[in-house]
Design a protein around this motif. Structure first.
Motif, PDB file in Angstrom:
ATOM      1  N   GLY A   1      -7.493  -3.702  -3.408  1.00  0.00           N
ATOM      2  CA  GLY A   1      -6.377  -4.418  -4.013  1.00  0.00           C
ATOM      3  C   GLY A   1      -5.745  -3.568  -5.093  1.00  0.00           C
ATOM      4  N   THR A   2      -4.431  -3.693  -5.285  1.00  0.00           N
ATOM      5  CA  THR A   2      -3.738  -2.937  -6.332  1.00  0.00           C
ATOM      6  C   THR A   2      -2.433  -3.639  -6.676  1.00  0.00           C
ATOM      7  N   ASN A   3      -1.579  -2.982  -7.420  1.00  0.00           N
ATOM      8  CA  ASN A   3      -0.249  -3.506  -7.745  1.00  0.00           C
ATOM      9  C   ASN A   3       0.772  -2.402  -7.530  1.00  0.00           C
ATOM     10  N   GLU A   4       2.031  -2.652  -7.875  1.00  0.00           N
ATOM     11  CA  GLU A   4       3.092  -1.679  -7.611  1.00  0.00           C
ATOM     12  C   GLU A   4       2.849  -0.360  -8.338  1.00  0.00           C
ATOM     13  N   THR A   5       2.402  -0.442  -9.577  1.00  0.00           N
ATOM     14  CA  THR A   5       2.110   0.773 -10.349  1.00  0.00           C
ATOM     15  C   THR A   5       0.973   1.555  -9.717  1.00  0.00           C
ATOM     16  N   GLY A   6      -0.082   0.823  -9.313  1.00  0.00           N
ATOM     17  CA  GLY A   6      -1.222   1.473  -8.680  1.00  0.00           C
ATOM     18  C   GLY A   6      -0.858   2.104  -7.355  1.00  0.00           C
ATOM     19  N   PHE A   7      -0.017   1.408  -6.566  1.00  0.00           N
ATOM     20  CA  PHE A   7       0.426   1.954  -5.286  1.00  0.00           C
ATOM     21  C   PHE A   7       1.154   3.282  -5.478  1.00  0.00           C
ATOM     22  N   LYS A   8       2.074   3.317  -6.430  1.00  0.00           N
ATOM     23  CA  LYS A   8       2.839   4.540  -6.665  1.00  0.00           C
ATOM     24  C   LYS A   8       1.944   5.682  -7.149  1.00  0.00           C
ATOM     25  N   GLU A   9       0.939   5.353  -7.935  1.00  0.00           N
ATOM     26  CA  GLU A   9      -0.003   6.368  -8.417  1.00  0.00           C
ATOM     27  C   GLU A   9      -0.794   6.960  -7.245  1.00  0.00           C
ATOM     28  N   ILE A  10      -1.280   6.082  -6.349  1.00  0.00           N
ATOM     29  CA  ILE A  10      -2.031   6.540  -5.178  1.00  0.00           C
ATOM     30  C   ILE A  10      -1.137   7.356  -4.257  1.00  0.00           C
ATOM     31  N   GLN A  11       0.082   6.895  -4.059  1.00  0.00           N
ATOM     32  CA  GLN A  11       1.049   7.602  -3.218  1.00  0.00           C
ATOM     33  C   GLN A  11       1.288   9.016  -3.747  1.00  0.00           C
ATOM     34  N   SER A  12       1.414   9.137  -5.061  1.00  0.00           N
ATOM     35  CA  SER A  12       1.628  10.441  -5.685  1.00  0.00           C
ATOM     36  C   SER A  12       0.429  11.358  -5.474  1.00  0.00           C
ATOM     37  N   GLU A  13      -0.786  10.801  -5.579  1.00  0.00           N
ATOM     38  CA  GLU A  13      -2.002  11.590  -5.374  1.00  0.00           C
ATOM     39  C   GLU A  13      -2.115  12.083  -3.935  1.00  0.00           C
ATOM     40  N   ILE A  14      -1.740  11.236  -2.981  1.00  0.00           N
ATOM     41  CA  ILE A  14      -1.793  11.623  -1.572  1.00  0.00           C
ATOM     42  C   ILE A  14      -0.827  12.778  -1.306  1.00  0.00           C
TER      43      ILE A  14
END
Length: 278
Positions: free
Chosen positions: A224-237
């Motif tokens: 589970g995450t939120n919009e901020t967390g999603f963008k952070e993970i997307q950036s790491e990928i």
């Protein structure tokens, strides 16, 4: 004068049409265009250009007429609208082929056709690797048999011919070598082509789970995450992917080809506006 046949996005064409009219000193306001097309509100075409509305039904013909398109151009414009509006990938593929056949003499469209063909066939990317590191001596049956799953000699030959035509491979001193060249196309076509490619390689990954044992690395994670967390993970990928590309460039000598799919997608719907979350 801009050509409708150079476009794969009808909104981009309409936007450029207005810009071209302005540059030529024969500018056209949205209000005048709406009146010419038979629309009561000038805001309709503005909403279309912003992506808030889509052309459909009788509005396609009205806009095509207001754009001063000839009969064949109107046919292409209609196919373009259907292509852009369609959600089904299979139907999008069919509409794209209609666009190709509508004006096959146009070089820009033919270039996009080549790239579309490259992504439609999952094995083209693999052939680009195998043809370089393996001494297959122009034996297309042998080359096709090296892939897993194997492909026919005809498919291998057509794939190599496409790679040579796109300048993604070249023959040098009797051997095949990769080039630094790449092809580009409009975002709409590229997204469709890549989506088709990703779907096919995902199908291959299901096959790999049952076959390759220690020669593969497959893991899954549900969280589970939120919009901020999603963008952070997307950036790491994306950062990891760039780092991986640099690592791969330093590998050698090569003796195999691999497919890596990085997938991050939602498993739930977003809460509606006003709905509470803990």
């Amino acid at each position: 004068m801009i050509s409708i046949y150079s476009y794969t996005d009808y909104r981009a064409f309409i936007s450029d049409y207005f810009a071209d009219r302005k540059l030529s000193g024969n500018g056209l306001s949205y209000a005048c265009f709406a009146k010419k097309a038979g629309f009561k509100a000038r805001s309709f075409i503005i909403k279309v250009l912003k992506g808030e509305k889509a052309l459909s039904g009788t509005s396609i013909g009205r806009v095509a007429k207001a754009l001063d398109l000839q009969k064949k151009e109107r046919g292409y414009f209609k196919a373009l609208v259907l292509f852009n509006n369609e959600k089904s990938l299979e139907k999008k593929n069919r509409y794209f082929k209609d666009l190709q056949s509508a004006h096959q003499s146009n070089k820009a469209i033919l270039l996009r056709n080549d790239q579309f063909e490259y992504f439609q066939k999952w094995y083209c990317a693999v052939l680009r690797e195998v043809a370089v590191y393996y001494d297959w001596n122009d034996d297309f049956k042998k080359l096709g048999g090296l892939l897993d799953p194997p492909i026919s000699a005809k498919e291998a030959k057509q794939g190599i011919e496409l790679l040579l035509r796109l300048n993604l491979l070249k023959k040098q001193d009797g051997a095949y070598v990769q080039t630094a060249a790449a092809i580009t196309t409009g975002d709409e076509v590229r997204n469709i082509a890549v989506a088709d490619f990703q779907r096919k390689t995902s199908d291959l990954s299901r096959r790999a789970i049952a076959r390759f044992g220690k020669r593969q690395e497959i893991s899954t994670l549900t969280f589970g995450t939120n919009e901020t967390g999603f963008k952070e993970i997307q950036s790491e990928i994306r950062a990891f992917r760039k780092k991986l590309i640099s690592m791969i460039a330093a590998h050698g000598p090569l003796d195999r080809a691999y497919q890596l799919n990085l997938q991050l997608f939602p498993m739930t719907k977003l809460p509606k506006k006003g709905e509470r979350t803990l």
